[in-house]
Design a protein around this motif. Structure first.
Motif, PDB file in Angstrom:
ATOM      1  N   VAL A  22       0.682  -1.304  -0.127  1.00 48.58           N
ATOM      2  CA  VAL A  22       0.090   0.006  -0.029  1.00 48.58           C
ATOM      3  C   VAL A  22       0.921   1.282   0.119  1.00 48.58           C
ATOM      4  CG1 VAL A  22      -1.705   1.346   1.421  1.00 48.58           C
ATOM      5  CG2 VAL A  22      -1.942  -1.234   1.045  1.00 48.58           C
ATOM      6  N   ALA A  23       1.815   1.304   0.738  1.00 46.88           N
ATOM      7  CA  ALA A  23       2.840   2.340   0.981  1.00 46.88           C
ATOM      8  C   ALA A  23       3.456   2.616  -0.563  1.00 46.88           C
ATOM      9  CB  ALA A  23       3.865   2.305   1.994  1.00 46.88           C
ATOM     10  N   ARG A  24       3.886   1.487  -1.247  1.00 47.01           N
ATOM     11  CA  ARG A  24       4.364   1.839  -2.570  1.00 47.01           C
ATOM     12  C   ARG A  24       3.638   2.384  -3.620  1.00 47.01           C
ATOM     13  NH1 ARG A  24       9.574   1.107  -4.809  1.00 47.01           N
ATOM     14  NH2 ARG A  24       9.390   0.328  -6.923  1.00 47.01           N
ATOM     15  N   PHE A  25       2.398   1.795  -3.396  1.00 43.74           N
ATOM     16  CA  PHE A  25       1.259   2.218  -4.417  1.00 43.74           C
ATOM     17  C   PHE A  25       1.020   3.797  -4.150  1.00 43.74           C
ATOM     18  CE2 PHE A  25      -3.063   3.303  -5.298  1.00 43.74           C
ATOM     19  CZ  PHE A  25      -3.033   3.350  -6.644  1.00 43.74           C
ATOM     20  N   LEU A  26       0.974   4.045  -3.084  1.00 46.84           N
ATOM     21  CA  LEU A  26       0.524   5.789  -2.507  1.00 46.84           C
ATOM     22  C   LEU A  26       1.883   6.384  -2.882  1.00 46.84           C
ATOM     23  CD1 LEU A  26      -1.220   5.228   0.889  1.00 46.84           C
ATOM     24  CD2 LEU A  26      -1.917   6.004  -1.341  1.00 46.84           C
ATOM     25  N   SER A  27       3.097   6.058  -2.746  1.00 45.80           N
ATOM     26  CA  SER A  27       4.127   6.635  -3.319  1.00 45.80           C
ATOM     27  C   SER A  27       4.289   6.927  -4.517  1.00 45.80           C
ATOM     28  CB  SER A  27       5.575   6.177  -2.650  1.00 45.80           C
ATOM     29  OG  SER A  27       5.766   5.102  -3.334  1.00 45.80           O
ATOM     30  N   LEU A  28       3.865   6.026  -5.433  1.00 44.14           N
ATOM     31  CA  LEU A  28       3.972   6.065  -7.033  1.00 44.14           C
ATOM     32  C   LEU A  28       2.407   6.855  -7.247  1.00 44.14           C
ATOM     33  CD1 LEU A  28       4.742   2.429  -8.011  1.00 44.14           C
ATOM     34  CD2 LEU A  28       6.205   4.509  -8.313  1.00 44.14           C
ATOM     35  N   ALA A  29       1.718   7.033  -6.613  1.00 43.96           N
ATOM     36  CA  ALA A  29       0.331   7.864  -6.874  1.00 43.96           C
ATOM     37  C   ALA A  29       0.344   9.189  -6.987  1.00 43.96           C
ATOM     38  CB  ALA A  29      -0.833   7.338  -6.299  1.00 43.96           C
ATOM     39  N   ALA A  30       1.483   9.702  -6.082  1.00 41.63           N
ATOM     40  CA  ALA A  30       1.517  11.153  -5.602  1.00 41.63           C
ATOM     41  C   ALA A  30       1.721  11.828  -7.053  1.00 41.63           C
ATOM     42  CB  ALA A  30       2.514  11.297  -4.565  1.00 41.63           C
ATOM     43  N   ALA A  31       2.988  11.619  -7.787  1.00 38.94           N
ATOM     44  CA  ALA A  31       3.556  12.613  -8.713  1.00 38.94           C
ATOM     45  C   ALA A  31       2.551  12.759 -10.075  1.00 38.94           C
ATOM     46  CB  ALA A  31       4.799  11.876  -9.274  1.00 38.94           C
ATOM     47  N   PRO A  32       1.804  11.589 -10.329  1.00 39.01           N
ATOM     48  CA  PRO A  32       1.001  11.502 -11.590  1.00 39.01           C
ATOM     49  C   PRO A  32      -0.386  12.435 -10.963  1.00 39.01           C
ATOM     50  CG  PRO A  32       1.619   9.380 -11.312  1.00 39.01           C
ATOM     51  CD  PRO A  32       2.124  10.009 -10.084  1.00 39.01           C
ATOM     52  N   THR A  33      -1.071  12.104  -9.767  1.00 41.90           N
ATOM     53  CA  THR A  33      -1.790  13.106  -9.147  1.00 41.90           C
ATOM     54  C   THR A  33      -1.747  14.360  -9.440  1.00 41.90           C
ATOM     55  OG1 THR A  33      -2.406  11.092  -7.726  1.00 41.90           O
ATOM     56  CG2 THR A  33      -3.463  13.554  -7.357  1.00 41.90           C
ATOM     57  N   LEU A  68       5.638  22.051  -8.798  1.00 42.11           N
ATOM     58  CA  LEU A  68       6.912  21.643  -8.049  1.00 42.11           C
ATOM     59  C   LEU A  68       6.483  20.319  -6.989  1.00 42.11           C
ATOM     60  CD1 LEU A  68       7.787  25.184  -6.833  1.00 42.11           C
ATOM     61  CD2 LEU A  68       9.293  23.698  -7.968  1.00 42.11           C
ATOM     62  N   MET A  69       5.204  20.330  -6.868  1.00 38.69           N
ATOM     63  CA  MET A  69       4.840  19.008  -5.788  1.00 38.69           C
ATOM     64  C   MET A  69       4.981  17.627  -6.642  1.00 38.69           C
ATOM     65  SD  MET A  69       1.612  20.495  -3.923  1.00 38.69           S
ATOM     66  CE  MET A  69       1.041  19.285  -3.159  1.00 38.69           C
ATOM     67  N   SER A  70       4.654  17.901  -7.969  1.00 39.69           N
ATOM     68  CA  SER A  70       4.875  16.666  -8.485  1.00 39.69           C
ATOM     69  C   SER A  70       6.342  16.360  -8.828  1.00 39.69           C
ATOM     70  CB  SER A  70       4.279  16.868 -10.161  1.00 39.69           C
ATOM     71  OG  SER A  70       4.523  15.656 -10.866  1.00 39.69           O
ATOM     72  N   ALA A  71       7.300  17.450  -8.991  1.00 37.17           N
ATOM     73  CA  ALA A  71       8.631  17.035  -9.179  1.00 37.17           C
ATOM     74  C   ALA A  71       9.320  16.626  -7.869  1.00 37.17           C
ATOM     75  CB  ALA A  71       9.294  18.535  -9.756  1.00 37.17           C
ATOM     76  N   PHE A  72       8.963  17.087  -6.832  1.00 38.97           N
ATOM     77  CA  PHE A  72       9.400  16.661  -5.456  1.00 38.97           C
ATOM     78  C   PHE A  72       8.955  15.135  -5.256  1.00 38.97           C
ATOM     79  CE2 PHE A  72       9.371  21.308  -4.182  1.00 38.97           C
ATOM     80  CZ  PHE A  72      10.812  21.182  -4.333  1.00 38.97           C
ATOM     81  N   HIS A  73       7.720  14.658  -5.783  1.00 37.30           N
ATOM     82  CA  HIS A  73       7.328  13.389  -5.485  1.00 37.30           C
ATOM     83  C   HIS A  73       7.746  12.419  -6.656  1.00 37.30           C
ATOM     84  CE1 HIS A  73       5.072  15.462  -2.521  1.00 37.30           C
ATOM     85  NE2 HIS A  73       4.992  14.285  -1.842  1.00 37.30           N
ATOM     86  N   LEU A  74       8.586  12.823  -7.605  1.00 35.84           N
ATOM     87  CA  LEU A  74       9.211  11.893  -8.515  1.00 35.84           C
ATOM     88  C   LEU A  74      10.085  10.569  -8.143  1.00 35.84           C
ATOM     89  CD1 LEU A  74       9.713  14.142 -11.759  1.00 35.84           C
ATOM     90  CD2 LEU A  74       7.998  12.322 -11.582  1.00 35.84           C
ATOM     91  N   SER A  75      10.590  10.853  -7.011  1.00 35.88           N
ATOM     92  CA  SER A  75      11.779  10.150  -6.449  1.00 35.88           C
ATOM     93  C   SER A  75      11.302   8.336  -6.492  1.00 35.88           C
ATOM     94  CB  SER A  75      12.363  10.332  -5.395  1.00 35.88           C
ATOM     95  OG  SER A  75      11.245  10.094  -4.263  1.00 35.88           O
ATOM     96  N   PRO A  76      10.059   7.971  -6.134  1.00 39.33           N
ATOM     97  CA  PRO A  76       9.625   6.827  -6.309  1.00 39.33           C
ATOM     98  C   PRO A  76       9.680   6.136  -7.943  1.00 39.33           C
ATOM     99  CG  PRO A  76       8.356   7.581  -4.850  1.00 39.33           C
ATOM    100  CD  PRO A  76       9.187   8.878  -5.390  1.00 39.33           C
TER     101      PRO A  76
END
Length: 82
Positions: A22-33, A68-76
């Protein structure tokens, strides 16, 4: 046993061992959202957004914030291609 449990024990008990998935999915969902939210904010009429932008390349408003929020959440996502 003192009755105290660690965060990992709590997550494991509540999610039946699916916590890391679940944590992995949520970390991958942030940037596209956030990227979709930036597109929606860019295409919305200025009166629908709480603060009207000064120009298309202005650093004020919702679009740069979501970019910027999308860029900061690209690491996963970058870890997937490593």
């Amino acid at each position: 046993m003192t009755g105290f449990e660690t965060r990992e024990d709590w997550v494991r008990g509540r999610l039946s061992g699916r916590g890391p998935i679940v944590a992995r999915f949520l970390s991958l969902a942030a940037a596209p959202t956030f990227a979709v939210m930036a597109l929606v904010a860019a295409m919305a009429p200025a009166d629908m957004i709480c603060g009207a932008m000064q120009g298309p390349l202005s650093l004020q408003g919702m679009v740069p914030m979501y970019v910027l929020m999308s860029a900061f959440h690209l690491s996963p996502w970058l870890r997937l291609f490593r």
